[in-house]
Enzyme design. Structure first.
Site, PDB file in Angstrom:
ATOM      1  N   PRO A   1      -0.833  -3.523   0.763  1.00 18.45           N
ATOM      2  CA  PRO A   1      -2.222  -3.622   1.189  1.00 18.45           C
ATOM      3  C   PRO A   1      -3.130  -2.639   0.461  1.00 18.45           C
ATOM      4  O   PRO A   1      -2.876  -1.443   0.462  1.00 18.45           O
ATOM      5  CB  PRO A   1      -2.166  -3.337   2.688  1.00 18.45           C
ATOM      6  CG  PRO A   1      -0.863  -2.687   2.936  1.00 18.45           C
ATOM      7  CD  PRO A   1       0.054  -3.076   1.833  1.00 18.45           C
ATOM      8  N   GLU A   2      -4.152  -3.170  -0.168  1.00 18.36           N
ATOM      9  CA  GLU A   2      -5.177  -2.336  -0.798  1.00 18.36           C
ATOM     10  C   GLU A   2      -6.458  -2.528   0.017  1.00 18.36           C
ATOM     11  O   GLU A   2      -6.428  -3.135   1.080  1.00 18.36           O
ATOM     12  CB  GLU A   2      -5.357  -2.746  -2.268  1.00 18.36           C
ATOM     13  CG  GLU A   2      -4.055  -2.619  -3.058  1.00 18.36           C
ATOM     14  CD  GLU A   2      -4.196  -2.990  -4.522  1.00 18.36           C
ATOM     15  OE1 GLU A   2      -5.307  -2.875  -5.055  1.00 18.36           O
ATOM     16  OE2 GLU A   2      -3.190  -3.399  -5.127  1.00 18.36           O
TER      17      GLU A   2
END
Length: 276
Positions: free
Chosen positions: A2-3
């Site tokens: 997850p960014e």
DNA sequence: TATACCTCCTGCAAGC
DNA sequence: TGCTTGCAGGAGGTAT
């Protein structure tokens, strides 16, 4: 992994589906997920209501009035909002939050890399100790080409390393760093010391265009990351170079190459992306 | 001070 | 087929 766009998607979905419950009880199954003393974390957070949601870079921030609960999903962390009777993957669920509406918020993390923090409330988000080495968020208006130029001018690191450095820009990770380099037509091993001010202006523009598009698409769903809460991203359909080794460059048709930059797998087009 | 390297942890793929 | 090994990743800590 997850960014920023995936974290924003998780945050928006949690805010929408969970609302503002009181956390009645907490079960910490894997202590290392909690930074510091686990019992203090439980005692500090139990009985608190989640009043507001916020995000800084890749961190989720749950404002619980007198305390701030902060979570980083790292590689594969996910939140699942479920009924108590729903079965779950006991091997990979490490923290369970029992909510006053009867539901459970379950933290799932295959690799146990995620971290949770609890602090007394501060007015400034950047004042929390876990943000000591976290710079301005990619969408923070204070992050300008001038700021980046001053921050990076004279350093010997590469563009890819600078994009991944959370103390420079908070929120960009490996996937979007490759996409930003491609959009800039710059080789990921370009030295930032050779970049001019107008390059940083383009960087800001392209970074926000790409991240904004990814947020609107609900993030990117790839093998190591799928969103929790029944939301899958669609941005992987728009990726142009990341994880496309051997496939044709969408601009020139040259096969996409994969190299290692700063210890990270990096995808780029040798013909379109010039090194400086 | 800046940079490089190691550690955490586990699923997956490749090689034998 | 089954076992072993190496890789992947983000961030914090340590070494140079």
């Amino acid at each position: 992994m997850p960014e920023l766009p995936e974290v924003q998607t998780v945050l928006d979905t949690l805010a929408c589906q969970m609302g503002h419950p009181v956390i009645e009880q907490i079960e910490v199954i894997w202590d290392n997920i909690v930074h510091g003393d686990t019992q203090a974390f439980i005692a500090g957070l139990q009985g608190r209501r989640i009043e507001q949601y916020a995000r800084l870079g890749k961190y989720l921030c749950f404002d619980c009035g007198e305390v701030m609960w902060i979570a980083h999903l790292r590689m594969e962390g996910k939140f699942y909002l479920q009924q108590p009777q729903e079965p779950y993957d006991q091997k990979h669920v490490h923290v369970i939050f029992h909510l006053d509406d009867g539901r459970q918020l379950r933290y799932h993390d295959t690799r146990k890399f995620g971290r949770m923090y609890l602090y007394e409330h501060q007015e400034d988000l950047h004042a929390y100790p876990c943000f000591a080495n976290v710079g301005l968020d990619a969408f923070d208006e204070r992050l300008t080409a001038d700021v980046l130029y001053r921050r990076l001018h004279g350093r010997s690191i590469t563009l890819k390393q600078a994009l991944l450095d959370q103390s420079v820009i908070a929120g960009v990770g490996n996937i979007y760093a490759d996409e930003i380099c491609f959009a800039l037509r710059l080789h990921p091993q370009t030295r930032v010391s050779r970049m001019r001010k107008k390059d940083f202006e383009a960087l800001i523009t392209e970074m926000r265009r790409i991240l904004g598009g990814a947020v609107r698409a609900g993030g990117t769903t790839i093998r190591s990351y799928t969103s929790s809460l029944g939301v899958d991203g669609r941005f992987q359909l728009q990726l142009r170079v990341h994880a496309k080794k051997g496939e044709r460059c969408p601009l020139c048709g040259e096969p996409i190459k994969k190299i290692t930059v700063g210890g990270r797998g990096t995808y780029y087009c040798e013909r379109c992306q010039k090194r400086r």
